[in-house]
Write a protein that holds these residues in place. Structure first.
Motif, PDB file in Angstrom:
ATOM      1  N   ALA A  84       0.841  -1.207   0.000  1.00  0.00           N
ATOM      2  CA  ALA A  84       0.000   0.000   0.000  1.00  0.00           C
ATOM      3  C   ALA A  84       0.873   1.252   0.000  1.00  0.00           C
ATOM      4  O   ALA A  84       0.597   2.213  -0.731  1.00  0.00           O
ATOM      5  CB  ALA A  84      -0.922  -0.003   1.220  1.00  0.00           C
ATOM      6  N   MET A  85       1.938   1.237   0.782  1.00  0.00           N
ATOM      7  CA  MET A  85       2.831   2.406   0.815  1.00  0.00           C
ATOM      8  C   MET A  85       3.538   2.589  -0.527  1.00  0.00           C
ATOM      9  O   MET A  85       3.701   3.703  -1.002  1.00  0.00           O
ATOM     10  CB  MET A  85       3.845   2.261   1.945  1.00  0.00           C
ATOM     11  N   ARG A 142       2.317   8.826  -6.392  1.00  0.00           N
ATOM     12  CA  ARG A 142       2.408  10.174  -5.806  1.00  0.00           C
ATOM     13  C   ARG A 142       1.031  10.627  -5.341  1.00  0.00           C
ATOM     14  O   ARG A 142       0.534  11.702  -5.708  1.00  0.00           O
ATOM     15  CB  ARG A 142       3.027  11.152  -6.784  1.00  0.00           C
ATOM     16  N   VAL A 143       0.431   9.773  -4.526  1.00  0.00           N
ATOM     17  CA  VAL A 143      -0.906  10.019  -4.013  1.00  0.00           C
ATOM     18  C   VAL A 143      -0.783  10.919  -2.780  1.00  0.00           C
ATOM     19  O   VAL A 143      -0.659  10.448  -1.653  1.00  0.00           O
ATOM     20  CB  VAL A 143      -1.617   8.693  -3.658  1.00  0.00           C
ATOM     21  N   GLY A 171      -6.855   6.985  -2.838  1.00  0.00           N
ATOM     22  CA  GLY A 171      -6.517   6.852  -1.423  1.00  0.00           C
ATOM     23  C   GLY A 171      -7.547   6.029  -0.672  1.00  0.00           C
ATOM     24  O   GLY A 171      -7.209   5.192   0.161  1.00  0.00           O
ATOM     25  N   LYS A 172      -8.813   6.272  -1.004  1.00  0.00           N
ATOM     26  CA  LYS A 172      -9.890   5.516  -0.364  1.00  0.00           C
ATOM     27  C   LYS A 172      -9.786   4.045  -0.724  1.00  0.00           C
ATOM     28  O   LYS A 172      -9.931   3.165   0.131  1.00  0.00           O
ATOM     29  CB  LYS A 172     -11.247   6.081  -0.807  1.00  0.00           C
ATOM     30  N   GLU A 215      -9.119   0.999   1.861  1.00  0.00           N
ATOM     31  CA  GLU A 215     -10.063  -0.119   1.958  1.00  0.00           C
ATOM     32  C   GLU A 215      -9.364  -1.451   1.697  1.00  0.00           C
ATOM     33  O   GLU A 215      -9.623  -2.441   2.372  1.00  0.00           O
ATOM     34  CB  GLU A 215     -11.215   0.083   0.964  1.00  0.00           C
ATOM     35  N   GLY A 216      -8.465  -1.464   0.708  1.00  0.00           N
ATOM     36  CA  GLY A 216      -7.728  -2.700   0.411  1.00  0.00           C
ATOM     37  C   GLY A 216      -6.869  -3.139   1.579  1.00  0.00           C
ATOM     38  O   GLY A 216      -6.810  -4.327   1.916  1.00  0.00           O
ATOM     39  N   LEU A 217      -6.207  -2.191   2.212  1.00  0.00           N
ATOM     40  CA  LEU A 217      -5.392  -2.527   3.377  1.00  0.00           C
ATOM     41  C   LEU A 217      -6.268  -3.004   4.530  1.00  0.00           C
ATOM     42  O   LEU A 217      -5.936  -3.985   5.203  1.00  0.00           O
ATOM     43  CB  LEU A 217      -4.546  -1.319   3.803  1.00  0.00           C
TER      44      LEU A 217
END
Length: 167
Positions: free
Chosen positions: A134-135, A142-143, A151-152, A156-158
């Motif tokens: 995720a990071m 470049r979020v 980002g959402k 949510e995936g994490l």
């Protein structure tokens, strides 16, 4: 008195040099910086923010290496987790400063999962991988800021990975 001998007590009073260097001695309590100094500081911070994704990707790479060691050598997971925790701790303090609060949030969560006292199960190693992935996505894309829909989706995936591997 111990053993009949008088006890000597000494009190030391140290001068507070830090207070002198701050506005503590300023009776008005106001601190001001020149406009030039503020402008220069903002430019320096802006430049560092532009470079942040490049130099933080090296830290993500180091965590990825440690994760690989966790998979390849389960007996050394404790040491690898300590290194990952150290890096995550540093990153969680930096992300928000440079406009990447998702890095701060993911690093904070990762730091929590690396604070295991007992045996480190495979599921926790997978959780570490989910955080690193995720990071990496945040940095590569470049979020910045909250990241909007991306980002959402990453958050949510994490969270889904955490729910999956935490049970």
């Amino acid at each position: 008195m111990a053993n009949g001998k008088p006890v000597i007590v000494r009190f030391y009073r140290f001068k507070n040099r830090l207070k002198e260097k701050t506005a503590g001695l300023n009776p008005s309590g106001k601190v001001s910086l020149s406009a030039e100094a503020m402008e220069e500081a903002e430019k320096a911070l802006s430049k560092m923010s532009e470079d942040y994704p490049d130099w933080v990707s090296g830290l993500v790479g180091k965590m990825q290496e440690q994760h690989g060691r966790c998979v390849d050598t389960p007996e050394s997971r404790k040491e690898c987790f300590e290194e990952i925790a150290r890096i995550a701790h540093d990153m969680k303090g930096q992300g928000g400063t440079f406009g990447y609060p998702l890095i701060t949030a993911f690093s904070d969560s990762l730091y929590g999962f690396t604070q295991i006292k007992g045996d480190i199960e495979d599921a926790v190693v997978e959780l570490v991988k989910a955080h690193i992935d995720a990071m990496r996505a945040v940095i590569r894309g470049r979020v910045a800021g909250s990241g909007g829909d991306i980002g959402k989706s990453l958050t949510e995936g994490l969270n889904e990975a955490i729910a999956k591997y935490s049970t």
